[in-house]
Every structure is written in structure tokens, then in C-alpha cells.
Design a protein around this motif. Structure first.
Motif, PDB file in Angstrom:
ATOM      1  N   GLU A 148     -13.977 -12.898  16.735  1.00 31.35           N
ATOM      2  CA  GLU A 148     -12.753 -12.557  16.002  1.00 31.35           C
ATOM      3  C   GLU A 148     -12.122 -13.801  15.383  1.00 31.35           C
ATOM      4  OE1 GLU A 148      -8.741 -12.885  15.389  1.00 31.35           O
ATOM      5  OE2 GLU A 148      -9.408 -13.394  17.413  1.00 31.35           O
ATOM      6  N   LEU A 149     -12.083 -14.898  16.119  1.00 27.41           N
ATOM      7  CA  LEU A 149     -11.486 -16.128  15.607  1.00 27.41           C
ATOM      8  C   LEU A 149     -12.295 -16.672  14.431  1.00 27.41           C
ATOM      9  CD1 LEU A 149      -9.231 -18.187  15.938  1.00 27.41           C
ATOM     10  CD2 LEU A 149     -10.710 -19.443  17.530  1.00 27.41           C
ATOM     11  N   VAL A 150     -13.605 -16.596  14.525  1.00 26.42           N
ATOM     12  CA  VAL A 150     -14.460 -17.042  13.416  1.00 26.42           C
ATOM     13  C   VAL A 150     -14.208 -16.192  12.180  1.00 26.42           C
ATOM     14  CG1 VAL A 150     -16.858 -17.126  12.620  1.00 26.42           C
ATOM     15  CG2 VAL A 150     -16.250 -18.076  14.860  1.00 26.42           C
ATOM     16  N   ARG A 151     -14.086 -14.883  12.359  1.00 29.72           N
ATOM     17  CA  ARG A 151     -13.836 -14.024  11.201  1.00 29.72           C
ATOM     18  C   ARG A 151     -12.477 -14.313  10.575  1.00 29.72           C
ATOM     19  NH1 ARG A 151     -13.335  -9.037  11.155  1.00 29.72           N
ATOM     20  NH2 ARG A 151     -12.647  -8.693  13.291  1.00 29.72           N
ATOM     21  N   ALA A 152     -11.478 -14.579  11.412  1.00 30.61           N
ATOM     22  CA  ALA A 152     -10.152 -14.921  10.887  1.00 30.61           C
ATOM     23  C   ALA A 152     -10.218 -16.198  10.054  1.00 30.61           C
ATOM     24  CB  ALA A 152      -9.159 -15.089  12.032  1.00 30.61           C
ATOM     25  N   TYR A 153     -10.935 -17.188  10.545  1.00 31.05           N
ATOM     26  CA  TYR A 153     -11.085 -18.438   9.795  1.00 31.05           C
ATOM     27  C   TYR A 153     -11.795 -18.205   8.461  1.00 31.05           C
ATOM     28  CZ  TYR A 153     -13.179 -22.816   8.323  1.00 31.05           C
ATOM     29  OH  TYR A 153     -13.601 -23.882   7.555  1.00 31.05           O
ATOM     30  N   ARG A 154     -12.810 -17.368   8.464  1.00 27.45           N
ATOM     31  CA  ARG A 154     -13.580 -17.130   7.241  1.00 27.45           C
ATOM     32  C   ARG A 154     -12.743 -16.429   6.167  1.00 27.45           C
ATOM     33  NH1 ARG A 154     -17.985 -13.815   7.658  1.00 27.45           N
ATOM     34  NH2 ARG A 154     -19.114 -14.916   6.006  1.00 27.45           N
ATOM     35  N   HIS A 155     -11.711 -15.713   6.581  1.00 26.38           N
ATOM     36  CA  HIS A 155     -10.836 -15.072   5.591  1.00 26.38           C
ATOM     37  C   HIS A 155     -10.072 -16.100   4.759  1.00 26.38           C
ATOM     38  CE1 HIS A 155     -11.528 -10.977   6.674  1.00 26.38           C
ATOM     39  NE2 HIS A 155     -10.953 -11.036   7.852  1.00 26.38           N
ATOM     40  N   ILE A 156      -9.695 -17.226   5.366  1.00 28.62           N
ATOM     41  CA  ILE A 156      -8.791 -18.164   4.675  1.00 28.62           C
ATOM     42  C   ILE A 156      -9.475 -19.474   4.285  1.00 28.62           C
ATOM     43  CG2 ILE A 156      -6.666 -17.216   5.635  1.00 28.62           C
ATOM     44  CD1 ILE A 156      -8.152 -20.339   7.176  1.00 28.62           C
ATOM     45  N   ARG A 157     -10.738 -19.641   4.586  1.00 29.20           N
ATOM     46  CA  ARG A 157     -11.343 -20.968   4.477  1.00 29.20           C
ATOM     47  C   ARG A 157     -11.582 -21.424   3.044  1.00 29.20           C
ATOM     48  NH1 ARG A 157     -17.346 -19.718   6.864  1.00 29.20           N
ATOM     49  NH2 ARG A 157     -18.411 -19.369   4.894  1.00 29.20           N
ATOM     50  N   THR A 158     -11.659 -20.521   2.077  1.00 22.81           N
ATOM     51  CA  THR A 158     -11.926 -20.969   0.715  1.00 22.81           C
ATOM     52  C   THR A 158     -10.732 -21.680   0.092  1.00 22.81           C
ATOM     53  OG1 THR A 158     -11.372 -18.778  -0.126  1.00 22.81           O
ATOM     54  CG2 THR A 158     -13.700 -19.259   0.227  1.00 22.81           C
ATOM     55  N   ALA A 159      -9.575 -21.669   0.749  1.00 21.12           N
ATOM     56  CA  ALA A 159      -8.449 -22.470   0.282  1.00 21.12           C
ATOM     57  C   ALA A 159      -8.547 -23.914   0.766  1.00 21.12           C
ATOM     58  CB  ALA A 159      -7.128 -21.863   0.751  1.00 21.12           C
ATOM     59  N   LEU A 160      -9.507 -24.193   1.645  1.00 18.45           N
ATOM     60  CA  LEU A 160      -9.747 -25.552   2.119  1.00 18.45           C
ATOM     61  C   LEU A 160     -10.770 -26.230   1.217  1.00 18.45           C
ATOM     62  CD1 LEU A 160     -10.023 -24.695   5.910  1.00 18.45           C
ATOM     63  CD2 LEU A 160      -8.184 -26.026   4.868  1.00 18.45           C
ATOM     64  N   ALA A 161     -10.636 -27.543   1.071  1.00 18.92           N
ATOM     65  CA  ALA A 161     -11.556 -28.294   0.212  1.00 18.92           C
ATOM     66  C   ALA A 161     -11.665 -29.728   0.724  1.00 18.92           C
ATOM     67  CB  ALA A 161     -11.067 -28.290  -1.239  1.00 18.92           C
TER      68      ALA A 161
END
Length: 271
Positions: free
Chosen positions: A58-71
Motif C-alpha cells: 500500500e505504501l509503495v502504491r501511494a508513493y507511485r501516485h505522487i512520484r512523477t512530481a519528483l525530479a
């Protein structure tokens, strides 16, 4: 068509949750390595993530939702970080290209091993909402399960706006959904497990606008629970079998019953 959070359903949500970077299995392995750092910790959150694989997934999926805003090259603040699991997933994906900072009310030594391992510069908060950072210090703020617990969420949003650079991203995960079926059950049967502060999608989007944030991507998360109260742990096997139903977490009308919401919101200096 738009979601209740005011974000176009076709394209925008999918773009921000698309499979890029490390695969889920790689992120899960990185998280398991991180959680193994302190076998002696009594932290119930860490223990729950170690004990139950769906909680880690669940934590991995939550991270994958928002990770494209990271660079690469960003200055990132993990607000309310505790042991900073979201920061660790970002570190696993982006390596030393990110400068990671974290803050919380915890004593520095409580999670020092975790912070040292991932190279996070930790500061203990000295005020209920003021942040000891300069204006426009960060490109991104990670806010994983934090806003609903602070004393004054409006004052905290104002501070987060202040420390972000123009167009900087506020990345919110695990925001309790007021219409969640699991929250409904918890409030009636397991009150200590329930959140006192819960949010409605459209109302929260409008509130973010009032604090200078424009939502650019959003969605619902976790239709089925990722853990159970101790009294129901004998049902863990059934809960594991139910986890595939989480693919329906953003399907109308079931999405409205999901446990939490995630959002990517950008700092605006005018509309």
C-alpha cells in the motif's frame, strides 16, 4: 469528465500514476530493506509495515501516485516524516540527486538510524505549525498522512506555501476520506483507529485554492484496508485475498468509498 477533486479523469490522473522509474517490486524490496534497519524499534507503524505485506504494498502504491512530481536535483522536505519511508522510496529511485530534509515533533534520536541511512537532514519542530526553514526553500513537500493530525491544518498549509518555491509541489498521500467505508466501520467499532479530521474531495480542493495551491493531479487510494486492528488479526488471510480489489479504487462510484486520497498541488502566487 472531472473527478470530485476537479481534475480531468482522462489523462491527467493516469499520467501522474503511470509506471515510470523503478518497478513496484523494486520499490517494495527497497522498502523492506529500509524497514529492517531497526529490528528493536517499538514503533507500531514500523512493526505493522514489517508484519503485513499488504501494508508495505500500500505504501509503495501511494508513493507511485505522487512520484512523477519528483525530479533529480530537487530540494525536498518530508513534513511529518517520522522514520521517513516515503523519502526512502524517493532516495531509492533518484539516488543522491535529491537533497532530503525532514521535520517532525519526534526527538532526533528516535529515528536517527533511519535518517542517517537515507541521508536526511532532520529538524525537530519547535512550534505547532511554524517551520524553521527559509521562504521558498523547497521544490517539493512530501506530506504523507500528516495534515489530518496537526493542531491547525489551515496554518500548516500557509506555512507549506511559504517554504515552497513558485510552482513547487505539495505531494499529499493518505488524506482521510470522509466517505470511506473503513472509516465508517472504525468510528463505530474501533474508535482509536479512526481519524477525527476527515476531508471531502471537492471541498478540500477549494480549500487548497484559498491557501494558494492549485491541484494538478489527484485520486482515491486504498479501497480495501491494508491492515486490521489486533482483535481481528485472525482475518489477515482474508484481507490478503481482498487486496486485488484495490484496482477499483478510482472507479466511480466505488472510489468515493476508498480510505484515503492523494493529491499533487502546485504553489501559485496568483490566479
Amino acid at each position: 469528465m472531472q473527478s470530485p477533486l476537479g481534475v480531468p479523469e482522462d489523462g491527467l490522473l493516469d499520467r501522474h500514476s503511470r509506471n515510470t522509474g523503478l518497478a513496484p517490486a523494486q520499490l517494495l524490496a527497497a522498502l523492506e530493506e529500509f524497514l529492517a534497519l531497526r529490528r528493536d524499534t517499538a514503533d507500531p507503524y514500523v512493526q505493522a509495515k514489517r508484519a503485513f505485506r499488504p501494508a508495505r504494498e500500500e505504501l509503495v502504491r501511494a508513493y507511485r501516485h505522487i512520484r512523477t512530481a519528483l525530479a533529480p536535483g530537487q530540494q525536498v522536505l518530508d513534513w511529518g516524516c517520522r522514520h521517513a519511508a516515503l523519502s526512502w522510496l524517493a532516495r531509492a529511485e533518484f539516488g543522491d540527486t535529491l537533497a532530503l530534509h525532514g521535520c517532525d515533533v519526534c526527538a532526533p534520536q528516535e529515528y536517527a538510524d533511519f535518517h542517517r541511512h537515507l541521508g536526511l537532514d532532520y529538524r525537530r519542530l519547535q512550534h505547532p505549525w511554524r517551520l524553521d526553514y527559509a521562504d521558498a526553500a523547497f521544490d517539493c513537500v512530501l506530506a504523507g498522512g500528516t495534515l489530518e493530525h496537526v493542531p491547525n491544518d489551515g496554518a500548516s498549509l500557509t506555512e507549506l506555501w511559504r517554504v515552497l518555491r513558485p510552482d513547487g509541489a505539495l505531494l499529499i498521500t493518505h488524506l482521510p476520506n470522509a466517505a470511506s467505508w473503513t472509516e465508517f466501520v472504525s468510528r463505530r467499532l474501533f474508535p482509536p483507529q479512526a481519524h477525527r479530521r476527515r476531508y471531502r474531495a471537492g471541498e478540500f480542493r477549494r480549500r487548497l485554492l484559498q491557501h494558494g495551491f492549485e491541484v494538478t493531479a489527484a485520486g482515491h487510494h486504498q479501497l480495501m484496508p491494508s491492515g486490521l486492528p489486533p482483535a481481528l488479526r485472525r482475518l489477515d488471510g482474508l484481507l490478503r485475498l481482498a487486496q486485488p480489489l484495490n484496482v477499483l479504487e478510482n472507479l466511480w462510484p466505488l472510489r468515493g468509498l476508498s480510505a484515503t486520497m492523494w493529491l499533487v498541488a502546485r504553489k501559485r502566487e496568483g490566479f
